[in-house]
Enzyme design. Structure first.
Site, PDB file in Angstrom:
ATOM      1  N   HIS A 308       0.885  -1.377   0.041  1.00  0.00           N
ATOM      2  CA  HIS A 308       0.026   0.089   0.092  1.00  0.00           C
ATOM      3  C   HIS A 308       1.050   1.288   0.070  1.00  0.00           C
ATOM      4  O   HIS A 308       1.995   1.298   0.689  1.00  0.00           O
ATOM      5  CB  HIS A 308      -0.739   0.034   1.303  1.00  0.00           C
ATOM      6  N   ASP A 365      -7.754  -5.479   0.278  1.00  0.00           N
ATOM      7  CA  ASP A 365      -8.411  -6.568  -0.822  1.00  0.00           C
ATOM      8  C   ASP A 365      -8.223  -8.030  -0.698  1.00  0.00           C
ATOM      9  O   ASP A 365      -8.501  -8.686  -1.539  1.00  0.00           O
ATOM     10  CB  ASP A 365      -7.826  -6.003  -2.272  1.00  0.00           C
TER      11      ASP A 365
HETATM   12  N1  CMC Z   1       4.071  -7.651  -4.839  1.00  0.00           N
HETATM   13  C1  CMC Z   1       5.454  -7.707  -5.142  1.00  0.00           C
HETATM   14  N2  CMC Z   1       6.327  -6.564  -4.895  1.00  0.00           N
HETATM   15  C2  CMC Z   1       5.527  -5.182  -4.785  1.00  0.00           C
HETATM   16  C3  CMC Z   1       4.263  -5.436  -4.319  1.00  0.00           C
HETATM   17  C4  CMC Z   1       3.444  -6.757  -4.474  1.00  0.00           C
HETATM   18  N3  CMC Z   1       2.084  -6.772  -4.305  1.00  0.00           N
HETATM   19  N4  CMC Z   1       3.900  -4.218  -4.106  1.00  0.00           N
HETATM   20  C5  CMC Z   1       4.969  -3.288  -4.157  1.00  0.00           C
HETATM   21  N5  CMC Z   1       6.118  -4.211  -4.444  1.00  0.00           N
HETATM   22  C6  CMC Z   1       7.351  -4.002  -4.584  1.00  0.00           C
HETATM   23  C7  CMC Z   1       7.844  -3.077  -5.792  1.00  0.00           C
HETATM   24  O1  CMC Z   1       8.070  -3.800  -6.808  1.00  0.00           O
HETATM   25  C8  CMC Z   1       8.963  -2.044  -5.150  1.00  0.00           C
HETATM   26  O2  CMC Z   1      10.175  -2.790  -5.103  1.00  0.00           O
HETATM   27  P1  CMC Z   1      11.503  -2.260  -5.334  1.00  0.00           P
HETATM   28  O3  CMC Z   1      11.787  -0.936  -4.212  1.00  0.00           O
HETATM   29  O4  CMC Z   1      12.223  -3.031  -5.367  1.00  0.00           O
HETATM   30  O5  CMC Z   1      11.274  -1.412  -6.799  1.00  0.00           O
HETATM   31  C9  CMC Z   1       8.405  -1.718  -3.519  1.00  0.00           C
HETATM   32  O6  CMC Z   1       7.599  -2.899  -3.432  1.00  0.00           O
HETATM   33  C10 CMC Z   1       7.658  -0.623  -3.515  1.00  0.00           C
HETATM   34  O7  CMC Z   1       6.588  -0.577  -4.229  1.00  0.00           O
HETATM   35  P2  CMC Z   1       6.041   0.550  -5.120  1.00  0.00           P
HETATM   36  O8  CMC Z   1       5.314  -0.148  -6.305  1.00  0.00           O
HETATM   37  O9  CMC Z   1       6.803   1.574  -5.324  1.00  0.00           O
HETATM   38  O10 CMC Z   1       4.714   1.055  -4.037  1.00  0.00           O
HETATM   39  P3  CMC Z   1       3.686   2.234  -4.501  1.00  0.00           P
HETATM   40  O11 CMC Z   1       3.142   2.856  -3.185  1.00  0.00           O
HETATM   41  O12 CMC Z   1       3.731   2.816  -5.520  1.00  0.00           O
HETATM   42  O13 CMC Z   1       2.485   1.078  -4.980  1.00  0.00           O
HETATM   43  C11 CMC Z   1       0.800  -0.436  -4.595  1.00  0.00           C
HETATM   44  C12 CMC Z   1       1.510   0.572  -4.053  1.00  0.00           C
HETATM   45  C13 CMC Z   1      -0.562  -0.849  -3.725  1.00  0.00           C
HETATM   46  C14 CMC Z   1       0.346   0.114  -6.120  1.00  0.00           C
HETATM   47  C15 CMC Z   1       1.461  -1.761  -4.847  1.00  0.00           C
HETATM   48  O14 CMC Z   1       1.930  -2.204  -3.614  1.00  0.00           O
HETATM   49  C16 CMC Z   1       0.788  -2.775  -5.511  1.00  0.00           C
HETATM   50  O15 CMC Z   1       0.982  -2.942  -6.713  1.00  0.00           O
HETATM   51  N6  CMC Z   1       0.207  -3.817  -4.905  1.00  0.00           N
HETATM   52  C17 CMC Z   1      -0.415  -5.025  -5.483  1.00  0.00           C
HETATM   53  C18 CMC Z   1      -1.839  -4.341  -6.029  1.00  0.00           C
HETATM   54  C19 CMC Z   1      -2.906  -4.157  -5.120  1.00  0.00           C
HETATM   55  O16 CMC Z   1      -3.022  -4.969  -3.846  1.00  0.00           O
HETATM   56  N7  CMC Z   1      -3.545  -2.994  -4.861  1.00  0.00           N
HETATM   57  C20 CMC Z   1      -4.377  -2.638  -3.833  1.00  0.00           C
HETATM   58  C21 CMC Z   1      -4.107  -1.589  -2.817  1.00  0.00           C
HETATM   59  S1  CMC Z   1      -5.197  -1.227  -1.315  1.00  0.00           S
HETATM   60  C22 CMC Z   1      -6.736  -0.920  -2.199  1.00  0.00           C
HETATM   61  C23 CMC Z   1      -6.700   0.568  -2.490  1.00  0.00           C
HETATM   62  O17 CMC Z   1      -7.006   1.233  -1.581  1.00  0.00           O
HETATM   63  O18 CMC Z   1      -6.641   0.802  -3.803  1.00  0.00           O
END
Ligand code: CMC
Length: 431
Positions: A308, A365
């Site tokens: 998140h 989720d």
């Molecule tokens: N699986 C594997 N790696 C992950 C995941 C995941 N679900 N989420 C983040 N990472 C890794 C990402 O690859 C990055 O790694 P590195 O630092 O080596 O590049 C690191 O963790 C930081 O992630 P980020 O993508 O920069 O974080 P963000 O804040 O931009 O994204 C997120 C947040 C929710 C989009 C992401 O965690 C994600 O894609 N999760 C899966 C989709 C999901 O469950 N979404 C629902 C969110 S909660 C409901 C809502 O309110 O929308």
């Protein structure tokens, strides 16, 4: 005394920027005048550090896993309140008195029908249409039926009428989208039922059989909707605010929020989680293989329902949902293999250095889909459920914005990195 932050620029100039502090002591540097004073803008792609507004609606502390609507902790609201009461709280700022609630409920009941002509729209979608596509289009289409309510400078009474209509009709639109997708006759709203029960009835009643609303399912649905009701400036809410800031009407603004929610990184994740759990199950249940795939930087696969932007410790919503999921399945005597896979996956991820270092935890989720599935809600309707839950939050945020006399159209800047000025050459000379 006004607090200030000092910014020293690369040309040696130092300027003072006001520091503002929220009621929970969150601090921000106010850069409203930065460009006028210095010619500089800020760059923050993904808005990781940018406060787009001040707001009195929802407080979220990602480090400590706190989520409060108008000061009330969500755990307490889930235990003691109803979705409709929480909607009132979010939209109008205070819990209603008994009379206020009665009047609110009466208005919601009065506006539950949609125009009969709208049924034709549903009938003309191809059978496999995703219900989110139908929902967003239908919500926007409501504007066609209330042209008088589209003025950008509405009176408070007209604004309330639009709010009540959309809150009430969204259930009908969602349930009709579902009935259309399975080829069943539409079930009309039954206004003797409460908000959530009425929705369940429209989803599951079939003319040939009596459908009895299970109070356990009804309570579980109330809980899920309350937990989704607002989440401050997330992607869909920011979209609603941005679209609404152009003075587009509420139906159009909410419709755009529904589209933003659909994405798999946002609300669409609940559908993706269940599909991922099903894939693991079909693959023999080896969740470790999927965990490795999520860690592999050469593989685009992500562990859906994990991570998140704001929560870096735990998601308080996920904690409540996990418990509700356990309780519900036990009450109904359901032994869902997907729940076991989800628990194993969570346990393994929480011990894995990749997830620990990146502070990745189950989000809202991760377990919600297992509850929806137990209730008989099909997977492609999960994000629609999220949209129904988030609606009062979107409305509250839109209302707060349009009622602010200082509202400005949202219009970010950019740093241009393309070609500098060049001259057009006719096509025959380009080789
Ligand atoms: N699986 C594997 N790696 C992950 C995941 C995941 N679900 N989420 C983040 N990472 C890794 C990402 O690859 C990055 O790694 P590195 O630092 O080596 O590049 C690191 O963790 C930081 O992630 P980020 O993508 O920069 O974080 P963000 O804040 O931009 O994204 C997120 C947040 C929710 C989009 C992401 O965690 C994600 O894609 N999760 C899966 C989709 C999901 O469950 N979404 C629902 C969110 S909660 C409901 C809502 O309110 O929308």
């Amino acid at each position: 005394m006004t607090k200030i932050a000092k910014l020293t620029l690369d040309d040696g100039r130092t300027i003072d920027l006001p520091v503002i502090e929220g009621s929970e002591h969150e601090k921000a540097i106010d850069i409203t005048k930065l460009r006028a004073q210095t010619g500089y803008v800020t760059l923050d792609s993904g808005y990781m550090n940018t406060g787009a507004c001040t707001s009195k609606i929802t407080f979220l502390d990602g480090e400590n896993g706190i989520l409060r609507y108008r000061g009330y902790d969500i755990a307490e609201l889930c235990e003691k309140s109803s979705f409709l009461e929480v909607s009132y709280l979010l939209i109008y700022g205070e819990l209603p008195t008994a009379d206020e609630f009665k009047a609110f409920r009466a208005k919601i009941r009065n506006h539950s029908l949609i125009h009969e002509d709208m049924k034709n729209f549903f009938n003309n979608y191809p059978g496999q249409t995703h219900p989110m596509a139908i929902l967003s289009s239908m919500v926007c289409s409501l504007s066609a039926y209330y042209p008088g309510l589209l003025e950008s400078d509405q009176s408070p009474e007209d604004r309330d009428a639009t709010i009540t209509r959309i809150l009430s009709k969204v259930r009908v639109l969602a349930a009709f989208a579902y009935k259309r997708s399975i080829g069943q006759a539409f079930v009309y709203p039954k206004n003797s039922l409460n908000y959530v029960a009425n929705f369940l009835n429209m989803m599951f009643e079939v003319p040939a059989e009596d459908y009895e609303i299970d109070p356990v399912a009804q309570r579980a649905m109330e809980l899920l909707l309350i937990l989704h009701a607002d989440h401050e400036q997330n992607c869909s809410t920011s979209t609603v605010r941005l679209v609404g800031s152009s003075k587009a009407n509420l139906f159009a603004s909410i419709s755009s929020g529904i589209c933003a929610l659909w994405g798999p990184l946002h609300g669409g994740a609940n559908q993706e989680v269940l599909e991922m759990l099903e894939d693991i199950h079909k693959d023999g249940g080896d969740y470790k293989k999927f965990l490795d795939m999520a860690k592999d930087k050469n593989n685009p696969f992500k562990l859906m329902g994990f991570g998140h932007r704001v929560y870096k410790n735990f998601d308080p919503r996920a904690k409540i949902i996990k418990k509700a999921c356990d309780d519900l399945l036990a009450k109904w005597g359901i032994n869902d293999p997907l729940l076991e896979i989800a628990k194993g996956l969570e346990e393994a991820a929480l011990k894995d250095p990749y997830f620990v270092e990146r502070k990745l935890y189950p989000n809202v989720d991760f377990y919600s889909g297992i509850i929806y599935r137990a209730m008989g809600i099909p997977t492609n309707m999960f994000t629609v459920m999220f949209a129904i839950g988030r609606l009062p939050g979107w409305i509250a945020q839109w209302k707060e914005m349009v009622e602010d006399p200082a509202m400005k159209i949202g219009r970010p800047r950019q740093i241009y990195t393309g070609e500098t000025s060049r001259t057009y050459s006719p096509i025959e000379r380009r080789g």
